[in-house]
Design an enzyme around this catalytic site. Structure first.
Site, short mmCIF file in Angstrom:
data_model
loop_
_atom_site.label_atom_id
_atom_site.label_comp_id
_atom_site.label_asym_id
_atom_site.label_seq_id
_atom_site.Cartn_x
_atom_site.Cartn_y
_atom_site.Cartn_z
N TYR A 5 -50.17 18.00 -28.45
CA TYR A 5 -49.35 16.81 -28.27
C TYR A 5 -50.18 15.62 -28.73
CZ TYR A 5 -46.42 13.58 -25.55
OH TYR A 5 -45.58 12.60 -25.13
N TYR A 23 -40.97 20.57 -16.77
CA TYR A 23 -42.39 20.23 -16.78
C TYR A 23 -42.65 18.99 -15.93
CZ TYR A 23 -46.66 17.97 -18.20
OH TYR A 23 -47.86 17.33 -18.14
N HIS A 24 -41.90 17.94 -16.24
CA HIS A 24 -42.15 16.64 -15.61
C HIS A 24 -41.82 16.65 -14.12
CE1 HIS A 24 -41.18 16.37 -19.82
NE2 HIS A 24 -42.07 15.41 -19.90
N LYS A 32 -45.07 -2.00 -10.13
CA LYS A 32 -45.33 -1.22 -11.35
C LYS A 32 -44.96 -2.11 -12.53
CE LYS A 32 -45.79 2.49 -12.34
NZ LYS A 32 -47.09 3.06 -12.79
N ASP A 87 -44.95 1.38 -18.07
CA ASP A 87 -45.54 2.60 -17.53
C ASP A 87 -44.60 3.27 -16.53
OD1 ASP A 87 -47.18 4.54 -16.46
OD2 ASP A 87 -48.38 3.13 -15.29
N HIS A 122 -45.31 6.15 -14.77
CA HIS A 122 -45.97 6.99 -13.77
C HIS A 122 -45.72 6.41 -12.39
CE1 HIS A 122 -48.29 8.10 -17.38
NE2 HIS A 122 -48.32 9.29 -16.81
C1 B12 Z 1 -48.24 13.24 -13.35
C2 B12 Z 1 -48.46 12.64 -14.71
C3 B12 Z 1 -47.35 12.36 -15.47
C4 B12 Z 1 -45.93 12.59 -14.97
C5 B12 Z 1 -45.50 11.37 -14.13
C6 B12 Z 1 -44.59 11.70 -12.99
C7 B12 Z 1 -44.35 10.51 -12.12
N1 B12 Z 1 -43.11 10.24 -11.81
O1 B12 Z 1 -45.27 9.82 -11.73
C8 B12 Z 1 -45.18 12.72 -16.32
C9 B12 Z 1 -45.20 14.16 -16.74
C10 B12 Z 1 -43.76 12.23 -16.32
C11 B12 Z 1 -46.09 11.93 -17.24
C12 B12 Z 1 -45.67 11.39 -18.43
C13 B12 Z 1 -46.50 10.71 -19.30
N2 B12 Z 1 -47.83 10.59 -19.22
CO1 B12 Z 1 -48.82 11.15 -17.67
N3 B12 Z 1 -49.95 11.81 -16.35
C14 B12 Z 1 -49.78 12.38 -15.18
C15 B12 Z 1 -51.09 12.81 -14.55
C16 B12 Z 1 -51.30 14.26 -14.86
C17 B12 Z 1 -51.22 12.61 -13.05
C18 B12 Z 1 -50.85 11.25 -12.49
C19 B12 Z 1 -50.41 11.36 -11.06
O2 B12 Z 1 -49.24 11.25 -10.76
N4 B12 Z 1 -51.32 11.66 -10.12
C20 B12 Z 1 -50.99 11.77 -8.71
C21 B12 Z 1 -50.95 10.39 -8.09
C22 B12 Z 1 -50.67 10.45 -6.63
O3 B12 Z 1 -52.19 9.86 -8.34
P1 B12 Z 1 -52.49 8.46 -9.06
O4 B12 Z 1 -51.28 7.91 -9.72
O5 B12 Z 1 -53.72 8.54 -9.81
O6 B12 Z 1 -52.69 7.53 -7.78
C23 B12 Z 1 -53.81 7.64 -6.95
C24 B12 Z 1 -54.90 6.65 -7.31
O7 B12 Z 1 -55.01 6.40 -8.68
C25 B12 Z 1 -54.55 5.44 -6.52
N5 B12 Z 1 -53.52 4.53 -6.97
C26 B12 Z 1 -52.66 4.61 -7.99
N6 B12 Z 1 -51.85 3.55 -8.01
C27 B12 Z 1 -52.18 2.78 -7.00
C28 B12 Z 1 -51.68 1.56 -6.56
C29 B12 Z 1 -52.22 0.95 -5.46
C30 B12 Z 1 -51.67 -0.32 -4.96
C31 B12 Z 1 -53.31 1.55 -4.81
C32 B12 Z 1 -53.90 0.89 -3.64
C33 B12 Z 1 -53.83 2.76 -5.23
C34 B12 Z 1 -53.27 3.37 -6.32
O8 B12 Z 1 -54.10 6.01 -5.34
C35 B12 Z 1 -53.35 7.19 -5.59
C36 B12 Z 1 -53.58 8.16 -4.49
O9 B12 Z 1 -54.65 8.98 -4.66
C37 B12 Z 1 -52.10 11.91 -15.31
C38 B12 Z 1 -53.49 12.49 -15.49
C39 B12 Z 1 -54.21 12.66 -14.18
N7 B12 Z 1 -54.54 13.88 -13.82
O10 B12 Z 1 -54.42 11.70 -13.47
C40 B12 Z 1 -51.40 11.72 -16.66
C41 B12 Z 1 -51.59 10.43 -17.51
C42 B12 Z 1 -51.61 9.26 -16.56
N8 B12 Z 1 -50.41 10.39 -18.37
C43 B12 Z 1 -50.66 9.93 -19.51
C44 B12 Z 1 -49.69 9.78 -20.54
C45 B12 Z 1 -50.20 9.33 -21.88
C46 B12 Z 1 -48.33 10.03 -20.33
C47 B12 Z 1 -47.21 9.74 -21.34
C48 B12 Z 1 -47.23 8.30 -21.77
C49 B12 Z 1 -47.28 10.70 -22.51
C50 B12 Z 1 -46.35 10.29 -23.66
N9 B12 Z 1 -46.91 9.75 -24.72
O11 B12 Z 1 -45.19 10.46 -23.57
C51 B12 Z 1 -45.94 10.11 -20.57
C52 B12 Z 1 -45.01 8.95 -20.38
C53 B12 Z 1 -44.86 8.38 -19.03
C54 B12 Z 1 -44.32 6.99 -18.95
N10 B12 Z 1 -43.01 6.78 -19.01
O12 B12 Z 1 -45.06 6.07 -18.81
C55 B12 Z 1 -52.10 9.58 -19.67
C56 B12 Z 1 -52.38 8.09 -19.66
C57 B12 Z 1 -53.48 7.76 -20.68
C58 B12 Z 1 -54.16 6.46 -20.54
N11 B12 Z 1 -54.06 5.72 -19.45
O13 B12 Z 1 -54.83 6.11 -21.44
C59 B12 Z 1 -52.76 10.39 -18.56
C60 B12 Z 1 -54.05 9.82 -17.98
C61 B12 Z 1 -53.02 11.82 -19.09
C62 B12 Z 1 -53.93 11.86 -20.28
N12 B12 Z 1 -55.20 12.06 -20.09
O14 B12 Z 1 -53.50 11.70 -21.39
N13 B12 Z 1 -47.32 11.89 -16.77
#
Ligand code: B12
Ligand SMILES: Nc1nc2c(ncn2[C@@H]2O[C@H](COP(=O)(O)OP(=O)(O)O)[C@@H](O)[C@H]2O)c(=O)[nH]1
Ligand SMILES: [Mg+2]
Lengths: 675, 321
Positions: free
Chosen positions: A31, A185-186, A550, A554, A556
């Site tokens: 991808y 997947y998503h 948000k 984005d 996510h």
């Molecule tokens: C799940 C996921 C998705 C899901 C999202 C589902 C959803 N509804 O959220 C799906 C499959 C839809 C998706 C799609 C995409 N994704 Co995505 N995704 C991920 C993934 C694997 C995990 C993110 C996640 O949800 N983690 C679980 C949550 C609970 O954790 P979190 O958000 O990190 O939040 C924690 C902390 O960060 C923090 N936190 C976060 N936000 C906040 C806010 C506050 C106020 C506070 C206090 C704390 C806090 O606390 C949380 C608790 O632990 C990451 C990679 C990874 N492993 O992190 C990539 C990632 C974020 N995705 C990425 C990409 C590129 C995409 C796409 C844009 C791909 C594309 N070109 O189409 C698409 C489009 C999405 C869009 N419309 O924006 C990239 C972003 C790259 C970058 N930043 O440079 C990543 C990093 C993967 C990668 N390495 O390429 N994705």
């Protein structure tokens, strides 16, 4: 019974002539796409030279959400997570020297899928390629956009019509094109359990097929063919035995549904065809090298069983939770597939699980829970009703909350995160770039220059006429494909195409799914936090209010949703209005609600730009005293810059403990509370 | 100090309005005098306004927020000079005390519009459809805006509170399901001045419900049931929303009261009941009633502290003797 057939032993595969053979491998996909059409074109050609057999295109968020690159909402996201496409001129650059008639091109595009397909067909027309030879897939699954992925534009009714029209147009003009791809997947990435993944994907497919039937443009013959073109995009998680069973359950249920509900007689058209991207949600920031093993195990889940083997596979990389993959990271993951397919004996056997009672029983159990859920949703009026009422979204948020709870309590082991956390530093992170990918921002200049040139050189009268024709088709209920192709040929831009339809259809904001959610985490720490908030209530004269925002494009939402749910769980009053708000809207919420803290979640990589916009907005509103905390995919190297802009705390995936995050946020509110 | 916000608030500056709203929600006892100063300053201000208060009630999910958003949009278009505020109340968790304030999600208003102000409120543990602070906040917004919409929680019981807050109450219903039939029985039909049947884009169900509603109304309100208007609208498609908005604005002009005095008397008595129960009410009676106590204390803000002192003194006197 145990007599071994010496001619044709059961553990071997034979071809039509009865000679021993090996299976053909699945399609290896990477991808990819970033920065600019030119940079992406180079990347694709490199990958094709390395033996990759299909193209899988990632578009940037403005393209996915229907904005031109120079739109104010687009600027922070331009070229960040995929390639920006403004017009047919960009497609000429993107596919330069790539023979599209020989390619199997998969486009991850949804809200603007009709537009991107129109561009591809227009490219073929201008190159003199016979469009009926084009092969590939537009992802074009709007239901999972509302539920998990976030790149929707129009309300469900109109979005579903677009999908139906693409099926109708494709069958006639590009018979080898998969008009849409039903995605589960998503859903798993948004928390779905295996049963939910099965049920939600299948009711989604039912929704589309029912709609096609209702529109009645197909003979039964053609309808069967269309059913045969429906393909799926499925997730494969770390519980790989269950996941393998899930794939078998999919095949079984799809066969049932197509036969019983739609009367499809030809078994060929009842086959469950699917591609896979393995799970990324479980890939960790902590000890990121472990992700390599997770990816391998997850790949096995969808390749081991021949009868449930995927048609195409794409793998994330070890640094998934850090940044987009660098070319080397992608190559490393591609090598995994090549080793699995070419070095091992995997492809020499028939299905190695056939006849296993254990597997059979597990498959049946999954089918049973899925059937129950499917019936429930159909009883509510089907997938559209269950989107509009917020039911499906709410179920996903519930599952995700449950997952977070289980990780917090240690019930769910995540190695390197809540167990076996001591380790040596990873040498993978010690290169000059820290193991992360940085987008080359100079390439956005080129994209903008091409866009400007397109606008300058096109025939404005043709553009105007093409857009009028598009709107007319939208209003009259005519198929909008030809009108969109004419728009493409006329050099209409992505934003113009989408705006024309926004005028006719309006825009949509789906349910956030967080209402009524609970974290299910009750312990001393939570009690202490509630007491601290109680004390704050006395001190502030009100319950502390947090706006969870948000900003930008984005999609996510997981992180923001979990923060919102956790904040309420410990006693905050929470304002969360969903994804895709402008920084101005978030600032306005915080000001009107007199928020005590603003929590911003950004995973798309545009945190620096968005922080500037938020801070400027707060300043304009005279509200710079409201503290800001950030979370998401934020590289350590950007922490200092964010802090200098006024961000009080920054959280990343390594901060997986919601309760601890809440402790810190309460600390921030306590510190800023005057008097 | 809060008095400093007044000019800015009357100009429509949101930060100033929001800070003042917080003052009127503030639960600390010593804030009453501050509120009193603000009210006095406002009442003396040449720019002070006197908003009509419009109650929007109905079961969760009926479409109150979506419809309110549409009504506000139409109001902005029909009468751009009007200042509009919305207060929307959501339920608090009994376990943590926190609330998800989700009504804002439905608001589709142009950002940066200085003539519209939206504020969420948590119900706290109050039983009614309002927060204990809703009335306080309305006292303020009444003076800063021309129309104030109050969206209640809509849980059913005690929705009657909104009658003592609003000039006119609109009950939003959706095509009937099982829940709504319960709701009709639960006495909700006593509350509204007018009924809005939303989601009439679902034509068939809507017609059925319209008939059922008419029947239920004449049962529940034998004397005036027939004269209660039922508006059939759809917030989703916009059907009849403009007409409804015109109607609401017209009634608002007619019903609008320049003084909230009578309602202050009611809410003061409500407060006495909440804080002191029947004993308090008896005491209030013996002091000459809510109105008399308020007059003696000076005003609504002073009345609570005044009553508190008076009751405690009376108790002390009775236990001493
Ligand atoms: C799940 C996921 C998705 C899901 C999202 C589902 C959803 N509804 O959220 C799906 C499959 C839809 C998706 C799609 C995409 N994704 Co995505 N995704 C991920 C993934 C694997 C995990 C993110 C996640 O949800 N983690 C679980 C949550 C609970 O954790 P979190 O958000 O990190 O939040 C924690 C902390 O960060 C923090 N936190 C976060 N936000 C906040 C806010 C506050 C106020 C506070 C206090 C704390 C806090 O606390 C949380 C608790 O632990 C990451 C990679 C990874 N492993 O992190 C990539 C990632 C974020 N995705 C990425 C990409 C590129 C995409 C796409 C844009 C791909 C594309 N070109 O189409 C698409 C489009 C999405 C869009 N419309 O924006 C990239 C972003 C790259 C970058 N930043 O440079 C990543 C990093 C993967 C990668 N390495 O390429 N994705
Ligand atoms: N079909 C239809 N749905 C509506 C209409 N108005 C609101 N809704 C939907 O009803 C649900 C609840 O709306 P909301 O405004 O939050 O209701 P509230 O709880 O009463 O404030 C949402 O999914 C809305 O999209 C309408 O006129 N027609
Ligand atoms: Mg509401």
């Amino acid at each position: 019974m145990s007599e071994v057939d010496r001619e044709r032993p059961r553990h071997m595969l034979f071809d039509a002539e009865g000679k021993p053979t090996r299976d053909k491998p699945w399609i290896f996909r990477t991808y990819a796409g970033h920065s600019s059409p030119r940079a992406s074109n180079e990347l694709y050609r490199q990958n094709l030279e390395k033996g990759q057999t299909g193209l899988s295109i990632a578009f940037d968020l403005p393209t996915q959400c229907g904005y031109d690159s120079d739109d104010p909402v687009a600027r922070p996201e331009l070229g960040k997570v995929g390639v920006p496409i403004n017009s047919l001129d960009d497609f000429h650059i993107l596919f330069d020297q790539i023979p599209i008639e020989k390619m199997n091109t998969s486009m991850t595009i949804n809200g603007t899928s009709m537009w991107l397909l129109a561009l591809y067909v227009a490219l073929a027309r201008e190159r003199g390629v016979d469009e009926s030879e084009l092969r590939g897939t537009t992802q074009n699954d709007i239901v999972k956009e509302y539920l998990a992925r976030g790149t929707y534009i129009f309300p469900p009714e109109h979005s579903l019509r677009i999908i139906a029209e693409m099926y109708e147009w494709c069958l006639e003009h590009v018979p080898n094109w998969n008009a849409s791809n039903i995605c589960s997947y998503h859903l798993q990435e948004a928390g779905a359990t295996p049963a939910q993944e099965l049920a939600f994907a299948l009711v989604n497919a039912i929704g589309i097929l029912d709609l096609l039937k209702e529109r009645g443009r197909f003979t039964h013959e053609q309808f069967e063919q269309v059913v045969g073109r429906v393909s799926f995009f499925v997730n494969s998680g770390i519980r790989f035995i269950e996941e393998m069973c899930k794939m078998r359950a999919f095949a079984k249920l799809w066969d049932e549904i197509t036969r019983d509900r739609y009367g499809v007689k030809n078994p060929k058209y009842r086959l469950f065809r699917y591609g896979v991207q393995v799970n990324s949600l479980g890939l960790t920031e902590n000890q990121p090298e472990n992700n390599a093993w997770r990816i391998l195990i997850e790949a096995m889940g969808v390749t081991l069983s021949r009868n449930a083997r995927c048609r195409a596979l794409q793998l994330p990389a070890w640094n998934e939770a850090l940044s987009l993959p660098r070319p080397w990271d992608q190559q490393w993951s591609l090598r995994l597939q090549q080793i699995l397919a070419y070095e091992t004996d995997l492809l020499e056997y028939p299905d190695i699980f056939d006849g296993s009672h254990v597997i059979e029983s597990k498959v049946e159990a999954l089918c049973e829970s899925a059937r129950e859920e499917i019936d429930k949703i159909l009883g509510m009026g089907g997938v559209r009703a269950a989107i509009e009422s917020g039911y499906m979204k709410s179920e996903l948020v519930r599952s995700m909350s449950e997952r977070m709870r289980a990780i917090a309590t240690g019930e769910l082991t995540v190695v390197g995160v809540n167990r076996f956390t001591e380790g040596l530093p990873s040498p993978l992170l010690s290169g000059d770039d820290g193991g992360v990918f940085k987008v080359d921002s100079s390439s956005s200049e080129e994209t903008l220059a091409v866009l400007e040139k397109t606008r300058r050189e096109r025939d404005p009268a043709r553009v105007k006429a093409a857009l009028e024709a598009l709107k007319a088709a939208a209003k009259n209920g005519e198929n909008m494909m030809e009108a969109s192709i004419e728009c493409a040929l006329a050099r209409v831009t992505t934003g113009e195409w989408a705006n024309a339809l926004r005028e006719v259809f309006g825009e949509y904001r789906p349910a956030t799914g967080i209402e009524g959610q609970r974290l299910g985490l009750e312990n001393d720490r939570v009690e202490k936090l509630r007491a601290r908030i109680g004390a704050l209530v006395d001190r502030l004269g009100h319950r502390p209010r947090i706006v969870v925002g948000k900003p930008g494009l984005d999609g996510h939402s997981n992180g923001a949703e979990m923060i919102a749910v956790a904040a309420r769980h410990v006693g905050f009053d929470v304002i969360y209005s969903g994804i895709r708000l402008t920084p101005e809207q978030i600032v306005e919420s915080a000001v009107e609600e007199d928020a005590d803290v603003i929590g911003v979640s950004i995973l798309s990589g545009s945190h620096l730009e968005l922080a500037d916009q938020l801070v400027a907005g707060l300043e304009r509103a005279g509200a710079k005293d409201i503290p800001l905390v950030f979370g998401g995919i934020i590289p350590k190297s950007d922490f200092a810059a964010l802090e200098a802009k006024g961000v009080s705390r920054i959280f990343t995936p390594a901060d997986f403990e919601l309760v601890e995050i809440m402790e810190q946020i309460i600390g921030v509110v306590e510190a800023s509370a005057k008097g | 100090m809060s008095v400093e916000w007044i000019d800015a608030a009357l100009r429509g500056e949101k930060r100033a309005i929001a800070r003042l709203v917080s003052l009127f929600e503030d639960r600390r006892v010593d804030r009453a005098s501050e509120r009193r100063r603000v009210i006095e300053a406002l009442d003396a201000h040449p720019e002070v306004r006197a908003a009509a208060i419009v109650g929007i009630t109905g079961t969760p999910g009926a479409g109150k927020s979506t419809l309110t958003s549409e009504i506000v949009r139409h109001t902005r278009r029909l009468e751009p000079e009007l200042r509009v505020a919305v207060v929307a109340i959501d339920p608090s968790s009994h376990v943590s005390g926190g609330a998800l304030l989700g009504d804002r999600t439905r608001m589709r208003l142009p950002p940066g519009d200085v003539n519209v102000y939206f504020r969420s409120q948590a119900s706290d543990t109050a039983l009614g459809g309002l927060s204990p602070h809703t009335f306080q906040v309305c006292r303020l917004l009444h003076r800063l805006f021309d129309v104030v919409f109050v969206e209640t929680v809509g849980i059913g019981q005690n929705e009657i509170d909104v009658r003592h807050l609003a000039d006119r109450v609109y009950l939003v219903m959706q095509p009937l399901g099982g829940d709504e039939v319960q709701f009709l029985k639960a006495g909700i039909m006593e509350v509204p001045d007018e009924i809005v049947l939303n989601k009439c884009d679902e034509a068939e169900a809507a017609l059925r419900s319209y008939r059922a509603l008419k029947a239920a109304l004449s049962l529940a309100r034998p004397f005036d049931g027939d004269s209660i208007p039922i508006h059939r609208v759809s917030a989703r498609t916009g059907m009849n929303v403009e007409l409804l908005t015109e109607r609401i604005l017209e009634r608002a002009r007619l019903d609008r009261q320049s003084s909230l005095h009578a309602r202050e008397v009611h809410h003061f008595a409500r407060w006495v009941e909440d804080e002191w129960g029947r004993v308090g009410l008896r005491a209030l009676e013996s002091f000459g009633g809510a109105e008399a106590v308020m007059r003696e204390a000076g005003d609504f803000d002073a009345a609570q502290a005044f009553f508190d002192r008076k009751v405690r003194a009376a108790i002390a006197a009775s236990t001493a003797s």
